[in-house]
Design an enzyme around this catalytic site. Structure first.
Site, PDB file in Angstrom:
ATOM      1  N   GLU A 142       7.037  -4.235   1.710  1.00  0.00           N
ATOM      2  CA  GLU A 142       8.167  -5.549   1.102  1.00  0.00           C
ATOM      3  C   GLU A 142       9.494  -5.147  -0.350  1.00  0.00           C
ATOM      4  OE1 GLU A 142       5.310  -8.349  -0.498  1.00  0.00           O
ATOM      5  OE2 GLU A 142       4.517  -8.249   1.239  1.00  0.00           O
ATOM      6  N   CYS A 193      -6.927  -3.279  -7.426  1.00  0.00           N
ATOM      7  CA  CYS A 193      -7.371  -3.595  -8.270  1.00  0.00           C
ATOM      8  C   CYS A 193      -7.979  -5.266  -7.562  1.00  0.00           C
ATOM      9  CB  CYS A 193      -6.046  -4.593  -9.172  1.00  0.00           C
ATOM     10  SG  CYS A 193      -5.290  -2.905  -9.722  1.00  0.00           S
ATOM     11  N   CYS A 242      -1.939  -0.186  -0.918  1.00  0.00           N
ATOM     12  CA  CYS A 242      -2.319   0.765  -1.770  1.00  0.00           C
ATOM     13  C   CYS A 242      -3.973   0.886  -2.587  1.00  0.00           C
ATOM     14  CB  CYS A 242      -1.354  -0.697  -3.191  1.00  0.00           C
ATOM     15  SG  CYS A 242      -1.831  -0.265  -4.981  1.00  0.00           S
ATOM     16  N   CYS A 280      -5.431  -8.247  -6.828  1.00  0.00           N
ATOM     17  CA  CYS A 280      -4.367  -8.396  -5.934  1.00  0.00           C
ATOM     18  C   CYS A 280      -4.097  -8.584  -4.718  1.00  0.00           C
ATOM     19  CB  CYS A 280      -3.595  -7.021  -7.179  1.00  0.00           C
ATOM     20  SG  CYS A 280      -1.687  -6.434  -6.542  1.00  0.00           S
ATOM     21  N   CYS A 316       3.178  -9.478  -4.978  1.00  0.00           N
ATOM     22  CA  CYS A 316       3.634  -8.079  -4.349  1.00  0.00           C
ATOM     23  C   CYS A 316       2.274  -8.150  -3.058  1.00  0.00           C
ATOM     24  CB  CYS A 316       2.409  -6.995  -5.143  1.00  0.00           C
ATOM     25  SG  CYS A 316       4.076  -6.965  -6.119  1.00  0.00           S
ATOM     26  N   CYS A 321      13.253  -5.900  -7.292  1.00  0.00           N
ATOM     27  CA  CYS A 321      11.599  -6.091  -7.582  1.00  0.00           C
ATOM     28  C   CYS A 321      11.428  -4.672  -6.258  1.00  0.00           C
ATOM     29  CB  CYS A 321      10.630  -6.510  -7.507  1.00  0.00           C
ATOM     30  SG  CYS A 321       8.641  -5.643  -7.446  1.00  0.00           S
TER      31      CYS A 321
END
Length: 340
Positions: free
Chosen positions: A92, A116, A112, A119, A331, A105
Site C-alpha cells: 500500500e 504490535c 510486518c 496494528c 496501514c 506515505c
C-alpha cells in the site's frame, strides 16, 4: 538476468556502466532522465548514443507496479493505492494533501513481523523486505500522479523500516539526490517501533532526516503488552539510543502515541510519559485510534485531559490530523481486505 534500473544510486550506476564502455557522467544523465523527466525507456534518453542505449537495454530494465485498486477520501485529500509487485505480493501507498504540500506515505516491507497488537499491518506477517526499486517507485509514482508533485516523504506504511535498513539507506540516497527527485532531507521522516542499534546508525548516516518513534506506552509493563519489540529493546535501551541520537544530530524527535481506552490513556499514564521524555528535545504526536475489526481496542475518550496534562507540564503535544478514515487508510487495512 537484467538489473532493475531503480535499484541504483549514481555512484552504483557508475560502477556498472563504466565496464560497458559508457562514461562516468552518463550515470548522472540517466538519473536525470529517470527522475527529472520521468522516462521509462532508454530509447527516450536523447543525449545518449545509440550504442550506449543498446548496451543499457541489454543490462537493465524498468520495473512497473500493477495498480490493483485506488480509493479516495470524500474530501479528495487522501488517496490510497494497492499495488501488485512483480512476484504478485501486494503493498500500500498513501498520498495525503496538506496546505503545506503533498506527502506520500510508503511501505517498507510486505507484511510486518513486529506484531504490535493494535496494528492492521501486523495481521499479515512479513513475507519479505521491499527492494530498493520498490521503495523508490512508490515515491516516483506519487510524484507523477499528483500534478504539483510530492514535497514530503514519510516511511510509516506497512513494515518496520529499520528491519530493512540497507535497502532503506539506498532509497534515501536516491530520493534526496539533487540529480534525482531532490527531496530535502528535512522533508523526509522515518518511523520505527524502536530497533535501538539502528537508531544510532541512522543518526550517523542521515543526521538531517527526521526520526519518529512509535512509542505508544510510557512504561515497560504496558509496552510489553502491546508492542513485542519492547522485550528485545525495553525502554531504557530505547532511550539510551535516543540520547545518543540527540547527541549526534541535535534534532528534535517525534514520539507517536496512539491513545487506547483503558490501556495507555489515563492521566497517570500522561504523568508517566512526562517523566520519560521531559529531558528530551521532542514533541508528542497524539494519534486517535481508528477501529480495526480484528482487534478489541477502543478509541480513548480521555484525549483532551491527556493532552492538557502534557501541556501543563511543558511537554509539546499535538493531535495528529485524521486522514482517510472513510477509506480505511490505516496501514495494512486495504491489503488485508484484498489478500488471497
Amino acid at each position: 538476468m537484467k538489473l532493475n534500473i531503480f535499484d541504483y544510486t549514481i555512484p552504483m550506476l557508475e560502477d556498472i556502466i563504466l565496464p560497458l564502455g559508457l562514461k562516468k557522467f552518463n550515470a548522472t544523465q540517466i538519473f536525470q532522465w529517470i527522475y527529472k523527466k520521468n522516462v521509462t525507456s532508454f530509447d527516450e534518453m536523447k543525449n545518449l548514443s545509440k550504442a550506449s542505449i543498446e548496451k543499457l537495454k541489454e543490462k537493465f530494465y524498468f520495473s512497473q507496479f500493477n495498480l490493483l485498486k485506488k480509493i479516495e477520501s470524500d474530501n479528495g485529500e487522501t488517496i490510497k493505492f494497492l499495488f501488485e509487485l512483480e512476484d504478485k505480493q501486494k503493498i500500500e501507498t498513501v498520498i495525503m494533501k496538506f496546505n503545506y504540500g503533498n506527502t506520500v506515505c510508503i511501505s517498507s516491507q510486505v507484511g510486518c513481523n513486529m506484531g504490535c497488537k493494535f496494528c492492521a499491518s501486523g495481521l499479515l506477517k512479513k513475507k519479505r523486505n521491499l527492494d530498493v526499486s520498490e521503495l523508490v517507485q512508490q515515491v516516483t509514482f506519487a510524484n507523477q500522479y499528483i500534478t504539483d508533485g510530492i514535497s514530503n516523504v514519510v516511511i510509516m506504511g506497512i513494515g518496520e523500516p529499520f528491519d530493512n535498513y540497507d535497502n532503506l539507506k539506498t532509497m534515501l540516497k536516491i530520493v534526496t539526490c539533487q540529480h534525482g527527485l531532490g527531496i530535502g532531507s528535512r522533508h523526509i521522516t522515518v518511523s520505527t517501533c524502536g530497533i535501538a542499534p539502528k537508531i544510532v546508525q541512522f543518526a550517523n548516516d542521515f543526521p538531517q532526516i527526521n526520526l519518529a518513534i512509535s512509542l505508544h506506552a510510557p512504561t515497560d509493563e504496558i509496552r510489553n503488552k502491546i508492542m513485542p519489540i519492547n522485550f528485545a529493546y525495553p525502554l531504557h535501551e530505547l532511550f539510551k539510543s535516543l540520547a545518543e541520537y540527540e547527541k549526534i544530530t541535535n534534532r528534535k524527535i517525534t514520539f507517536e502515541y496512539l491513545l487506547l481506552k483503558s490501556v495507555n490513556d489515563s492521566n497517570e499514564n500522561a504523568k508517566q510519559l512526562i517523566k520519560l521524555v521531559k529531558k528530551m528535545n521532542c514533541y508528542i504526536n497524539i494519534i486517535p485510534y481508528n477501529k480495526i475489526a480484528e482487534h478489541s481496542f477502543v478509541r480513548s475518550d480521555n484525549q483532551d485531559s491527556f493532552i492538557k496534562t502534557l501541556l501543563a507540564n511543558k511537554i509539546k503535544a499535538i493531535t495528529r490530523l485524521e486522514r482517510g478514515v472513510d477509506i480505511n487508510a490505516a496501514c495494512g487495512q486495504l491489503r488485508a481486505k484484498n489478500e488471497n
